[in-house]
Design a protein around this motif. Sequence first.
Motif, mmCIF file in Angstrom:
data_model
loop_
_atom_site.group_PDB
_atom_site.id
_atom_site.type_symbol
_atom_site.label_atom_id
_atom_site.label_comp_id
_atom_site.label_asym_id
_atom_site.label_seq_id
_atom_site.Cartn_x
_atom_site.Cartn_y
_atom_site.Cartn_z
ATOM 1 N N GLU A 19 34.853 12.817 69.833
ATOM 2 C CA GLU A 19 35.566 13.817 70.623
ATOM 3 C C GLU A 19 34.612 14.440 71.622
ATOM 4 O O GLU A 19 33.576 14.978 71.239
ATOM 5 C CB GLU A 19 36.153 14.889 69.712
ATOM 6 C CG GLU A 19 37.300 14.383 68.877
ATOM 7 C CD GLU A 19 38.018 15.498 68.143
ATOM 8 O OE1 GLU A 19 37.953 16.669 68.581
ATOM 9 O OE2 GLU A 19 38.649 15.181 67.137
ATOM 10 N N GLU A 48 34.484 16.858 75.369
ATOM 11 C CA GLU A 48 35.215 17.710 76.299
ATOM 12 C C GLU A 48 35.111 17.130 77.710
ATOM 13 O O GLU A 48 34.055 16.666 78.131
ATOM 14 C CB GLU A 48 34.642 19.124 76.304
ATOM 15 C CG GLU A 48 35.414 20.055 77.216
ATOM 16 C CD GLU A 48 34.898 21.471 77.198
ATOM 17 O OE1 GLU A 48 35.117 22.167 78.203
ATOM 18 O OE2 GLU A 48 34.285 21.880 76.198
ATOM 19 N N ASN A 85 39.246 21.594 77.558
ATOM 20 C CA ASN A 85 39.391 22.843 76.808
ATOM 21 C C ASN A 85 40.593 22.725 75.873
ATOM 22 O O ASN A 85 40.695 21.774 75.121
ATOM 23 C CB ASN A 85 39.506 24.033 77.763
ATOM 24 C CG ASN A 85 38.335 24.128 78.709
ATOM 25 O OD1 ASN A 85 37.202 23.869 78.330
ATOM 26 N ND2 ASN A 85 38.602 24.505 79.942
ATOM 27 N N SER A 86 41.511 23.686 75.926
ATOM 28 C CA SER A 86 42.724 23.568 75.112
ATOM 29 C C SER A 86 43.877 23.041 75.962
ATOM 30 O O SER A 86 45.028 23.162 75.603
ATOM 31 C CB SER A 86 43.090 24.922 74.515
ATOM 32 O OG SER A 86 43.440 25.821 75.538
ATOM 33 N N GLY A 87 43.552 22.431 77.099
ATOM 34 C CA GLY A 87 44.570 21.938 78.014
ATOM 35 C C GLY A 87 44.825 20.460 77.872
ATOM 36 O O GLY A 87 44.942 19.941 76.761
ATOM 37 N N ARG A 118 45.284 16.534 77.441
ATOM 38 C CA ARG A 118 44.723 15.521 76.551
ATOM 39 C C ARG A 118 45.672 14.328 76.598
ATOM 40 O O ARG A 118 46.887 14.512 76.657
ATOM 41 C CB ARG A 118 44.625 16.095 75.142
ATOM 42 C CG ARG A 118 43.959 15.224 74.127
ATOM 43 C CD ARG A 118 43.795 15.964 72.799
ATOM 44 N NE ARG A 118 42.862 17.080 72.866
ATOM 45 C CZ ARG A 118 41.554 16.979 72.688
ATOM 46 N NH1 ARG A 118 41.011 15.830 72.414
ATOM 47 N NH2 ARG A 118 40.787 18.040 72.777
ATOM 48 N N ASP A 139 49.433 25.268 78.494
ATOM 49 C CA ASP A 139 48.401 25.687 77.536
ATOM 50 C C ASP A 139 47.101 26.039 78.256
ATOM 51 O O ASP A 139 46.440 27.023 77.932
ATOM 52 C CB ASP A 139 48.122 24.589 76.507
ATOM 53 C CG ASP A 139 49.262 24.381 75.526
ATOM 54 O OD1 ASP A 139 50.199 25.226 75.495
ATOM 55 O OD2 ASP A 139 49.220 23.374 74.796
ATOM 56 N N TRP A 140 46.753 25.231 79.237
ATOM 57 C CA TRP A 140 45.515 25.463 79.985
ATOM 58 C C TRP A 140 45.615 26.748 80.805
ATOM 59 O O TRP A 140 44.670 27.534 80.879
ATOM 60 C CB TRP A 140 45.212 24.260 80.863
ATOM 61 C CG TRP A 140 43.785 24.173 81.311
ATOM 62 C CD1 TRP A 140 42.705 24.794 80.760
ATOM 63 C CD2 TRP A 140 43.294 23.415 82.404
ATOM 64 N NE1 TRP A 140 41.561 24.457 81.453
ATOM 65 C CE2 TRP A 140 41.896 23.614 82.459
ATOM 66 C CE3 TRP A 140 43.885 22.583 83.335
ATOM 67 C CZ2 TRP A 140 41.095 23.009 83.420
ATOM 68 C CZ3 TRP A 140 43.083 21.976 84.280
ATOM 69 C CH2 TRP A 140 41.711 22.182 84.315
ATOM 70 N N GLU A 175 44.996 29.628 78.557
ATOM 71 C CA GLU A 175 43.574 29.786 78.253
ATOM 72 C C GLU A 175 42.817 30.400 79.436
ATOM 73 O O GLU A 175 41.975 31.274 79.256
ATOM 74 C CB GLU A 175 42.938 28.449 77.899
ATOM 75 C CG GLU A 175 41.467 28.596 77.546
ATOM 76 C CD GLU A 175 40.828 27.294 77.148
ATOM 77 O OE1 GLU A 175 39.832 26.933 77.791
ATOM 78 O OE2 GLU A 175 41.323 26.660 76.212
#
Length: 182
Positions: free
Chosen positions: A33, A35, A105-107, A109, A120-121, A124
Motif C-alpha cells: 500500500e 499513498e 489520502n482518504s480520497g 482509490r 470523501d477527498w 478531508e
Amino acid sequence: FTVVLMMVSLGAYAGGATNRIVDEPRTVEQEIEWEIAPLQGVGPFTIGMSRAELSESLGEPDHVYKPEGGRVTSYLLYRAVGLSFHMVDQTFFGITSLSPAHGVNSGPRVGMDWRIAVQDWESELGRPVRGELTEYATKSYYWMDEFSLLLEMDALGTIREISLEPSFDLTASSGHFDEDSV
C-alpha cells in the motif's frame, strides 16, 4: 491485513543483496500500500527519477509500451506493484496506479465510485476539489489540474486507473494498459 502488508513490504526491503522492492512475484493480495502524493509521486517513486533508479528498485518491467507521437517515449508496466511509469527518454514524469492498494489520502482509490471518492477527498481537504469531466460511451475521465491527477472510470463510474502527470492531454497517445493489451 495491514500488518501482513507491512511485513511483506519490510521483508522486501530487508536482507538480500539488492535494493529491490520486488525480488519475487507477488499476488494482488500482497501488493504494497502506497499513498499517491499529488504533484510528487507514489510511495517511494517521485517524479523525475531515472529509469535506472526504477530498475534498481523494481527490476525490469513486465511490459514496455512505446507510443508513436506525443511526448511520452515509453510506458513501463510493473504488474507486481500495480504501477505504470510514464517516461520521457530515461526520466519518469508520470505514473498510473492500476491497483486498489494505492490511494490519495482518504480520497480516490481504484475500485471506488469516483463521485464518492471525490466527495470523501473534499471532506478531508475541507474545500471543493475542482475538476473537468470528459465522458465517452465506455469510459470517462475526471482531470484535476490543481493536483495533476486524472481518474479514468468505466461506464458505471468505477475508478479503473489513477494517473499522476504534470500535464495530461486526453488527445495524446494513450499509455494506459487495458487488460486486453498486455
